[in-house]
Design a protein around this motif. Structure first.
Motif, PDB file in Angstrom:
ATOM      1  N   LEU A 230      44.740  42.881  31.360  1.00  0.00           N
ATOM      2  CA  LEU A 230      45.335  41.508  32.134  1.00  0.00           C
ATOM      3  C   LEU A 230      45.122  42.159  33.564  1.00  0.00           C
ATOM      4  O   LEU A 230      45.317  40.988  34.397  1.00  0.00           O
ATOM      5  CB  LEU A 230      46.526  41.204  31.591  1.00  0.00           C
ATOM      6  N   CYS A 231      45.319  43.291  34.075  1.00  0.00           N
ATOM      7  CA  CYS A 231      45.501  43.662  35.419  1.00  0.00           C
ATOM      8  C   CYS A 231      44.251  43.850  35.709  1.00  0.00           C
ATOM      9  O   CYS A 231      44.152  44.137  37.225  1.00  0.00           O
ATOM     10  CB  CYS A 231      46.395  45.054  35.440  1.00  0.00           C
ATOM     11  N   THR A 232      43.172  43.886  35.179  1.00  0.00           N
ATOM     12  CA  THR A 232      41.826  44.383  35.715  1.00  0.00           C
ATOM     13  C   THR A 232      40.891  43.058  36.258  1.00  0.00           C
ATOM     14  O   THR A 232      41.363  42.069  35.782  1.00  0.00           O
ATOM     15  CB  THR A 232      41.117  45.139  34.473  1.00  0.00           C
ATOM     16  N   ASP A 233      39.946  43.530  36.691  1.00  0.00           N
ATOM     17  CA  ASP A 233      39.270  42.295  37.111  1.00  0.00           C
ATOM     18  C   ASP A 233      38.185  41.590  35.970  1.00  0.00           C
ATOM     19  O   ASP A 233      37.829  40.425  35.943  1.00  0.00           O
ATOM     20  CB  ASP A 233      37.892  42.981  38.040  1.00  0.00           C
ATOM     21  N   LYS A 234      38.197  42.292  34.902  1.00  0.00           N
ATOM     22  CA  LYS A 234      37.834  42.062  33.492  1.00  0.00           C
ATOM     23  C   LYS A 234      38.457  40.656  33.308  1.00  0.00           C
ATOM     24  O   LYS A 234      38.022  39.728  32.221  1.00  0.00           O
ATOM     25  CB  LYS A 234      37.615  42.796  32.632  1.00  0.00           C
ATOM     26  N   ALA A 235      39.892  40.405  33.682  1.00  0.00           N
ATOM     27  CA  ALA A 235      40.719  39.308  33.224  1.00  0.00           C
ATOM     28  C   ALA A 235      40.874  38.464  34.506  1.00  0.00           C
ATOM     29  O   ALA A 235      41.814  37.599  34.788  1.00  0.00           O
ATOM     30  CB  ALA A 235      42.009  39.770  32.739  1.00  0.00           C
TER      31      ALA A 235
END
Length: 252
Positions: A230-235
């Motif tokens: 949730l903290c990554t750019d994937k989210a």
């Protein structure tokens, strides 16, 4: 490249269990980590584990119910690493199972001060630091019991379910300024506290496993992976959401 290379991350309650798992995964993904815990020895142990694996981290002692200490922990991140990009608010006070009318006022106040007001205080100072960076990501740790209740846990579930409302409103307040606020709803995990309970009452673990369609309890790392995602750019398009990682327990 690692998913969070060059980022600065802060985790409260990171001296053991889920918080420690989150801190270690942050470091694995390239973040420099501020490990916050009420118990200095626990925080230092987590930092050493991160350093042994080639990561970078510092330990900060803080009681998240105390505004000055929360402000100081965020300031430590900014002064040490230049800013703050990610935060997981995981610190919790556990009181045990007690019927509502049997809970002394002081225990109720302490539980809410850490489990709810503490999240507010952390977000308040984390958001201010993230605004200076032009954005960031916050994950608040709730409970897999989001859609249910359990006897004797009024002090716990009232705070955890309130966190979901706090998360949604903060997401609306700051999403347009580049700060994504979400929550994670963990199911039962093999935390140190649960392992101690299992030694005393193996039947309790059997009951928890029976409530989970996967028929097993999670390792803290399994929930931590979802929180870090949730903290990554994937989210990058996920906002105001509660990701329940409970092995399907809520489905029953």
């Amino acid at each position: 490249m690692a998913a969070l290379e060059g980022k600065v991350a802060l985790v409260t309650g990171a001296g053991r269990g889920l918080g420690r798992a989150c801190a270690r995964i942050f470091a694995r993904e390239g973040a420099r980590v501020v490990v916050v815990d009420l118990r200095p020895e626990g925080g230092e142990e987590t930092v050493q584990l991160i350093k042994d694996a080639g990561g970078e981290a510092i330990a900060v002692g803080a009681d998240v119910s105390q505004p000055a200490q929360v402000e100081a922990m965020v300031r430590a991140a900014v002064e040490t690493y230049g800013g703050l990009d990610c935060a997981i608010n995981n610190a919790v006070y556990f009181y045990g199972r007690h019927p509502l009318a049997d809970i002394p006022d002081e225990d109720w106040n302490r539980a809410l001060a850490v489990n709810y007001t503490g999240v507010f205080l952390c977000m308040k100072h984390e958001i201010r630091a993230m605004l200076e960076r032009g954005g960031g990501a916050i994950v608040n740790v709730g409970s897999g019991n989001e859609h249910s209740s359990k006897p004797g846990l009024s002090w716990y579930l009232s705070a955890k379910q309130a966190i979901y409302g706090l998360t949604k409103v903060a997401a609306l307040d700051y999403g347009g300024q580049g700060i994504r606020v979400n929550a994670i709803g963990p199911g039962s995990m093999w935390t140190p506290a649960l392992r101690q309970t299992a030694e005393q009452n193996p039947h309790h673990v059997e009951q928890l496993e029976a409530l989970t369609p996967l028929r097993r309890l999670a390792e803290p790392e399994e929930v931590a992976e979802a929180a870090i995602w949730l903290c990554t750019d994937k989210a990058s398009y996920v906002l105001g959401h509660t990701l329940v990682a409970d092995g399907g327990a809520v489905l029953g």
